[in-house]
Scaffold this motif. Structure first.
Motif, PDB file in Angstrom:
ATOM      1  N   ASN A  54      -2.077  56.882 -20.608  1.00 45.78           N
ATOM      2  CA  ASN A  54      -3.097  55.860 -20.845  1.00 45.78           C
ATOM      3  C   ASN A  54      -4.442  56.225 -20.215  1.00 45.78           C
ATOM      4  N   ASN A  55      -4.406  56.878 -19.043  1.00 47.67           N
ATOM      5  CA  ASN A  55      -5.646  57.244 -18.341  1.00 47.67           C
ATOM      6  C   ASN A  55      -5.899  58.749 -18.388  1.00 47.67           C
ATOM      7  N   ARG A  56      -5.294  59.419 -19.346  1.00 51.66           N
ATOM      8  CA  ARG A  56      -5.449  60.862 -19.471  1.00 51.66           C
ATOM      9  C   ARG A  56      -5.954  61.206 -20.877  1.00 51.66           C
ATOM     10  N   LEU A  57      -6.457  62.396 -21.041  1.00 48.33           N
ATOM     11  CA  LEU A  57      -6.918  62.863 -22.344  1.00 48.33           C
ATOM     12  C   LEU A  57      -5.727  63.378 -23.148  1.00 48.33           C
ATOM     13  N   ILE A  58      -5.727  63.117 -24.435  1.00 44.89           N
ATOM     14  CA  ILE A  58      -4.656  63.550 -25.323  1.00 44.89           C
ATOM     15  C   ILE A  58      -5.257  64.363 -26.464  1.00 44.89           C
ATOM     16  N   PRO A  65      -8.959  65.588 -15.883  1.00 47.02           N
ATOM     17  CA  PRO A  65      -9.809  66.477 -15.080  1.00 47.02           C
ATOM     18  C   PRO A  65      -9.425  66.427 -13.612  1.00 47.02           C
ATOM     19  N   GLY A  66      -9.232  67.599 -13.022  1.00 46.63           N
ATOM     20  CA  GLY A  66      -8.844  67.663 -11.611  1.00 46.63           C
ATOM     21  C   GLY A  66      -7.371  67.419 -11.378  1.00 46.63           C
ATOM     22  N   SER A  67      -6.593  67.325 -12.462  1.00 42.74           N
ATOM     23  CA  SER A  67      -5.160  67.077 -12.339  1.00 42.74           C
ATOM     24  C   SER A  67      -4.430  68.037 -13.281  1.00 42.74           C
ATOM     25  N   TYR A  68      -3.129  67.825 -13.429  1.00 43.31           N
ATOM     26  CA  TYR A  68      -2.330  68.751 -14.213  1.00 43.31           C
ATOM     27  C   TYR A  68      -2.483  68.515 -15.713  1.00 43.31           C
ATOM     28  N   GLY A  69      -2.195  69.545 -16.482  1.00 46.46           N
ATOM     29  CA  GLY A  69      -2.077  69.437 -17.926  1.00 46.46           C
ATOM     30  C   GLY A  69      -0.606  69.561 -18.286  1.00 46.46           C
ATOM     31  N   GLU A  70      -0.193  68.924 -19.363  1.00 41.63           N
ATOM     32  CA  GLU A  70       1.222  68.966 -19.723  1.00 41.63           C
ATOM     33  C   GLU A  70       1.417  69.157 -21.229  1.00 41.63           C
ATOM     34  N   ILE A  71       2.331  70.061 -21.567  1.00 45.80           N
ATOM     35  CA  ILE A  71       2.795  70.189 -22.948  1.00 45.80           C
ATOM     36  C   ILE A  71       3.860  69.116 -23.122  1.00 45.80           C
ATOM     37  N   GLU A  72       3.502  68.022 -23.755  1.00 50.37           N
ATOM     38  CA  GLU A  72       4.413  66.889 -23.881  1.00 50.37           C
ATOM     39  C   GLU A  72       5.487  67.139 -24.947  1.00 50.37           C
ATOM     40  N   SER A  73       5.093  67.785 -26.032  1.00 48.06           N
ATOM     41  CA  SER A  73       6.030  68.031 -27.126  1.00 48.06           C
ATOM     42  C   SER A  73       5.451  69.123 -28.013  1.00 48.06           C
ATOM     43  N   ILE A  74       6.292  70.081 -28.396  1.00 48.65           N
ATOM     44  CA  ILE A  74       5.861  71.156 -29.288  1.00 48.65           C
ATOM     45  C   ILE A  74       7.026  71.522 -30.198  1.00 48.65           C
ATOM     46  N   PHE A  75       6.716  71.751 -31.479  1.00 50.95           N
ATOM     47  CA  PHE A  75       7.789  72.046 -32.429  1.00 50.95           C
ATOM     48  C   PHE A  75       7.220  72.749 -33.649  1.00 50.95           C
ATOM     49  N   VAL A  76       7.967  73.716 -34.161  1.00 49.30           N
ATOM     50  CA  VAL A  76       7.647  74.399 -35.417  1.00 49.30           C
ATOM     51  C   VAL A  76       8.887  74.317 -36.293  1.00 49.30           C
ATOM     52  N   CYS A  77       8.732  73.919 -37.552  1.00 49.73           N
ATOM     53  CA  CYS A  77       9.889  73.749 -38.424  1.00 49.73           C
ATOM     54  C   CYS A  77      10.578  75.087 -38.684  1.00 49.73           C
ATOM     55  N   THR A 136      -5.979  76.515 -23.730  1.00 53.76           N
ATOM     56  CA  THR A 136      -7.443  76.655 -23.673  1.00 53.76           C
ATOM     57  C   THR A 136      -8.104  75.296 -23.520  1.00 53.76           C
ATOM     58  N   TRP A 137      -7.647  74.325 -24.296  1.00 52.99           N
ATOM     59  CA  TRP A 137      -8.213  72.975 -24.227  1.00 52.99           C
ATOM     60  C   TRP A 137      -8.004  72.361 -22.848  1.00 52.99           C
ATOM     61  N   MET A 138      -6.787  72.464 -22.311  1.00 56.61           N
ATOM     62  CA  MET A 138      -6.496  71.871 -21.005  1.00 56.61           C
ATOM     63  C   MET A 138      -7.340  72.502 -19.901  1.00 56.61           C
ATOM     64  N   LYS A 139      -7.543  73.805 -19.981  1.00 59.62           N
ATOM     65  CA  LYS A 139      -8.381  74.482 -18.995  1.00 59.62           C
ATOM     66  C   LYS A 139      -9.826  74.014 -19.100  1.00 59.62           C
ATOM     67  N   GLU A 140     -10.323  73.886 -20.334  1.00 61.70           N
ATOM     68  CA  GLU A 140     -11.699  73.442 -20.543  1.00 61.70           C
ATOM     69  C   GLU A 140     -11.919  72.020 -20.038  1.00 61.70           C
ATOM     70  N   GLU A 141     -10.874  71.197 -20.088  1.00 61.87           N
ATOM     71  CA  GLU A 141     -10.992  69.805 -19.645  1.00 61.87           C
ATOM     72  C   GLU A 141     -10.757  69.642 -18.149  1.00 61.87           C
ATOM     73  N   GLY A 142     -10.583  70.739 -17.437  1.00 64.67           N
ATOM     74  CA  GLY A 142     -10.476  70.660 -15.981  1.00 64.67           C
ATOM     75  C   GLY A 142      -9.074  70.549 -15.445  1.00 64.67           C
ATOM     76  N   GLY A 143      -8.060  70.937 -16.227  1.00 62.53           N
ATOM     77  CA  GLY A 143      -6.687  70.911 -15.733  1.00 62.53           C
ATOM     78  C   GLY A 143      -6.474  71.916 -14.609  1.00 62.53           C
ATOM     79  N   THR A 144      -5.753  71.509 -13.580  1.00 67.65           N
ATOM     80  CA  THR A 144      -5.556  72.378 -12.409  1.00 67.65           C
ATOM     81  C   THR A 144      -4.322  73.254 -12.542  1.00 67.65           C
ATOM     82  N   ASP A 145      -3.293  72.775 -13.219  1.00 69.49           N
ATOM     83  CA  ASP A 145      -2.083  73.553 -13.460  1.00 69.49           C
ATOM     84  C   ASP A 145      -1.407  73.002 -14.707  1.00 69.49           C
ATOM     85  N   ILE A 146      -0.408  73.710 -15.195  1.00 71.78           N
ATOM     86  CA  ILE A 146       0.237  73.343 -16.453  1.00 71.78           C
ATOM     87  C   ILE A 146       1.708  73.048 -16.220  1.00 71.78           C
TER      88      ILE A 146
END
Length: 286
Positions: free
Chosen positions: A186-190, A213-225, A243-253
């Motif tokens: 809710n308070n994070r970028l998606i 920004p200033g916090s972690y980035g997370e791969i919430e869900s990924i799938f290829v048919c 790349t997007w998470m780094k640009e938005e200021g993510g500190t770790d993944i």
């Protein structure tokens, strides 16, 4: 009438290592044929084959250096400068030290107008005979419903691989998972990256990721048919997401992997992601 283009079209880039192209104005994203405008994020060491495009290309360098090679010139264009390559010029672009720049093409960019080197054309034709042709599109949380069909396939796959928790997983419906993802962030970028088959227009893969920004980035869900796997689509989705998470200021993944799905670990390890802890849970009621 003022028109807002809320998100760019992500275009697969020629050359190696992978380069990110975000087209904000062009034939598909805005229906503009006269001009295309794209942001290029090019890593150190990137280069592409020679091309002889039918469009004028203007490049404004925001950071780093863009190297432009023609039949009779080799110039380095640093940050703060711009370069024009007229239509019909045989040219090759590269970024030995990496660069970010804005590219403007008149008329609008199209693969068929680029006229890349013959050796790449032959390779592309051979590859096209066996590979799915796809494009990457970026979207916000308002398009979460779009992943439902692929998420259902992912759910079936996970249920088949996790015997102890399959009962719990069968109870989860897309509506529940969607609400969980949106409430959690809710308070994070998606950002959702979609891989779309260029012939059918169907989505064949997605990556749902979040960051603050200033916090972690997370791969919430990924799938290829199934029919589109082993063609580099998952890797392309991950590159765009990271790349997007780094640009938005993510500190770790971070990424959560369900038990039974351990065969995906080597995939994540390619991006420097390794198991850190195990979370134990009761598969039934307490």
């Amino acid at each position: 009438m003022v028109r807002i283009i809320s998100s760019p079209r992500i275009i697969p880039a020629a050359g190696t290592p992978p380069k990110r192209i975000e087209e904000y104005v062009g034939r598909i994203v805005s229906g503009t044929t006269d001009v295309s405008i794209a942001r290029m994020v090019s890593p150190p060491g990137w280069s592409e084959p020679f091309q002889t495009p039918e469009f004028d290309e203007y490049s404004v360098i925001l950071s780093g250096t863009l190297q432009v090679e023609t039949d009779d010139q080799l110039v380095s264009v640093p940050s703060g400068q711009a370069v024009l390559v007229p239509a019909g010029s045989r040219v090759r672009y590269s970024t030995p030290d990496g660069a970010e720049y804005i590219a403007v093409c008149l008329p609008a960019f199209h693969q068929e107008l680029a006229h890349r080197a013959e050796e790449e054309k032959q390779e592309s034709k051979l590859k096209a005979s066996v590979d799915v042709q796809y494009e990457i599109h970026a979207a916000g949380p308002e398009e979460t419903d779009r992943i439902e069909k692929l998420w259902e396939q992912l759910r079936v796959c996970i249920i088949s691989r996790n015997e102890k928790f399959s009962g719990q997983m069968r109870k989860v419906r897309f509506h529940d998972r969607k609400n969980e993802l949106l409430e959690k962030n809710n308070n994070r970028l998606i950002r959702i990256f979609f891989a779309t088959d260029t012939l059918s227009g169907d989505d064949i893969g997605y990556c749902f990721c979040s960051v603050a920004p200033g916090s972690y980035g997370e791969i919430e869900s990924i799938f290829v048919c199934d029919e589109a796997r082993h063609k580099g689509i998952g890797t392309t989705l991950m590159v765009h997401a990271l790349t997007w998470m780094k640009e938005e200021g993510g500190t770790d993944i971070r990424v959560h992997v369900t038990v039974g799905n351990e065969d995906v670990l080597p995939f994540y390890q390619k991006f420097g992601l390794y198991p850190r802890q195990y979370i134990l849970a009761n598969p039934g009621e307490v």
